[in-house]
Design a protein around this motif. Structure first.
Motif, short mmCIF file in Angstrom:
data_model
loop_
_atom_site.label_atom_id
_atom_site.label_comp_id
_atom_site.label_asym_id
_atom_site.label_seq_id
_atom_site.Cartn_x
_atom_site.Cartn_y
_atom_site.Cartn_z
N GLN A 74 -0.60 4.59 -6.87
CA GLN A 74 -2.02 4.55 -7.28
C GLN A 74 -2.71 5.33 -6.20
O GLN A 74 -3.44 4.87 -5.00
CB GLN A 74 -2.61 3.12 -7.37
CG GLN A 74 -2.07 2.18 -7.95
CD GLN A 74 -2.50 0.82 -8.43
OE1 GLN A 74 -3.50 0.61 -9.10
NE2 GLN A 74 -1.73 0.08 -7.59
N PRO A 75 -2.69 6.69 -6.19
CA PRO A 75 -3.32 7.57 -5.35
C PRO A 75 -4.72 7.34 -4.88
O PRO A 75 -5.10 7.81 -3.90
CB PRO A 75 -3.16 8.83 -5.76
CG PRO A 75 -1.97 8.78 -6.85
CD PRO A 75 -1.95 7.29 -7.23
N ALA A 76 -5.44 6.50 -5.74
CA ALA A 76 -6.87 6.33 -5.35
C ALA A 76 -6.74 5.50 -4.09
O ALA A 76 -7.70 5.59 -3.20
CB ALA A 76 -7.43 5.37 -6.40
N LEU A 77 -5.66 4.88 -3.54
CA LEU A 77 -5.60 4.17 -2.35
C LEU A 77 -5.62 4.91 -1.31
O LEU A 77 -5.70 4.64 0.08
CB LEU A 77 -4.43 3.28 -2.34
CG LEU A 77 -4.51 2.11 -3.21
CD1 LEU A 77 -3.33 1.19 -3.47
CD2 LEU A 77 -5.77 0.96 -3.01
N LEU A 78 -5.23 6.37 -1.57
CA LEU A 78 -5.09 7.44 -0.22
C LEU A 78 -6.61 7.50 0.16
O LEU A 78 -6.63 7.85 1.74
CB LEU A 78 -4.64 8.67 -0.73
CG LEU A 78 -3.35 8.87 -1.02
CD1 LEU A 78 -3.07 10.25 -1.82
CD2 LEU A 78 -2.46 8.73 0.03
#
Length: 410
Positions: free
Chosen positions: A119-123
């Motif tokens: 879930q790259p939004a967590l980057l």
């Protein structure tokens, strides 16, 4: 009692402290300026260096000359003598470099963790933590705290458990580990805010709402999932209700309470397609009626009931295929569904987006973009075209795909 070193004179203590401090920097040292020396200290230094007059109160002394004088006086180098008098000499530069390396390794581990990459939004969360700092003492303690947060995030959306029950199950039986105000609770909530694209809540009510959005203590009756064409086997109430509605060409809204106690339920033959928007289900019913293939709707961000059903279907052998909106929020929802259910993307590739974008030449802006784990080029294409494509725009293509699966629907 240990004998003092012959050069450990009270008057020379400011000098030895200055030397110890400079050598501990880990950088090259050519000259040392002593702290204030009293009369006795100035006389002792003059004797040590063989001066014909007293030095000033704060003399600057070449380190090589001081080292030579100390060697002549006691046969040992200056570094050894100072270490005997004041303790070990550290290398602060090397220590800083070591700690920097540990911090870099920590953030690299976090950014590359499977929960974050899925879930790259967590980057964005990772970047916020790195920018603002996360003071938990040693890197090991910080890593333990982050690992606990990742363990919680991996389990969300929760199955409607109360927060203390969730905490006890995931965090070594500590039912208070996620209590309001704890560092761990704050970390997880900041991650959820980044995931859902909302502000970090600053009040207890907002924090409860964010936990609820992640499936913590969901109401078993208000958390529902909208389904059409689902024909599970078995004689349990969920299976029977679903088959009756599918056979009549009607949708069914299944509650979390029903899904938790479905009775006999053996899954659904063939693939199960999943969409983000209820309008696609309505169009599918208009076209296929009682012959509609299995279709599940997340209605935006999936609640606990949605995830529960999709996981149950996957466990029963169904292949899940997900489609959502081509905008920033839609990509984050898709990443969430794929990560939590094992679904595969359905017409969600870069080529699909580029082919669909001309259908809405004056489409809305896609908003905040984050990478799509299943297709790294997708976010770049959306940033280039700056056009959002909602599901309704490509509904005809989705329905054509569904038509291929009508053969198994009676």
């Amino acid at each position: 009692m240990t004998d003092r070193h012959p050069l450990d004179l009270p008057g020379l203590r400011p000098l030895w402290s200055a030397v110890h401090d400079r050598l501990s920097t880990g950088r090259p040292v050519s000259r040392v300026r002593s702290g204030p020396l009293d009369e006795a200290g100035r006389e002792a230094l003059a004797d040590l260096l063989g001066l014909d007059r007293l030095p000033g109160a704060e003399p600057a002394i070449p380190l090589a000359a001081l080292d030579g004088a100390v060697r002549d006086a006691c046969g040992r180098p200056l570094r050894d003598v100072v270490a005997v008098i004041l303790g070990p000499i550290h290398d602060r530069a090397a220590e800083r470099e070591r700690k920097t390396g540990q911090r870099d390794a920590l953030w690299g581990w976090l950014a590359g963790h499977e929960v974050v990459t899925a879930q790259p939004a967590l980057l964005e969360w990772v970047g916020q933590l790195r920018t603002n700092g996360l003071a938990e003492g040693s890197p090991d303690r910080t890593r333990d705290l982050l690992a606990a947060a990742l363990r919680v995030l991996a389990a969300l959306p929760a199955g409607g458990e109360p927060l203390p029950v969730l905490a006890a199950r995931l965090l070594d039986g500590d039912s208070h580990a996620l209590d309001d105000g704890t560092r761990l609770s704050s970390l997880v909530l900041r991650a959820l805010a980044a995931l859902y694209g909302t502000d970090v809540p600053d009040g207890a009510e907002g924090r409860r709402a964010l936990w609820g959005r992640a499936g913590v203590a969901d109401d078993e009756l208000s958390a529902t999932v909208l389904v059409v064409g689902l024909r599970p086997g078995g004689d349990g109430p969920v299976a029977r209700i679903s088959r009756i509605c599918a056979g009549a060409g009607h949708p069914v809204s299944l509650t979390l309470a029903q899904l938790r106690a479905p009775g006999e339920f053996s899954g659904s033959p063939g693939p199960v397609h999943v969409t983000e928007n209820p309008s696609v289900l309505a169009l599918a019913l208009q076209r296929f009626g009682r012959h509609c293939p299995p279709l599940v709707c997340t209605s935006g961000w999936p609640n606990t009931a949605v995830i529960h059903l999709l996981r149950r279907l996957a466990d029963e052998g169904a292949s899940l295929r997900y489609h959502g909106d081509f905008d920033g929020e839609g990509i984050r929802i898709a990443a969430h569904v794929l990560a939590r259910t094992g679904a595969a993307p359905w017409r969600m590739a870069t080529d699909d987006y580029r082919a669909a974008a001309p259908r809405v030449p004056a489409g809305p802006d896609p908003g905040r973009l984050t990478p799509a784990p299943w297709d790294r080029a997708l976010a770049d294409a959306m940033a280039e075209l700056r056009t959002a494509v909602v599901e309704e725009v490509v509904a005809d293509l989705l329905l054509d795909d569904l038509a291929e699966h009508r053969h198994g629907v009676q």
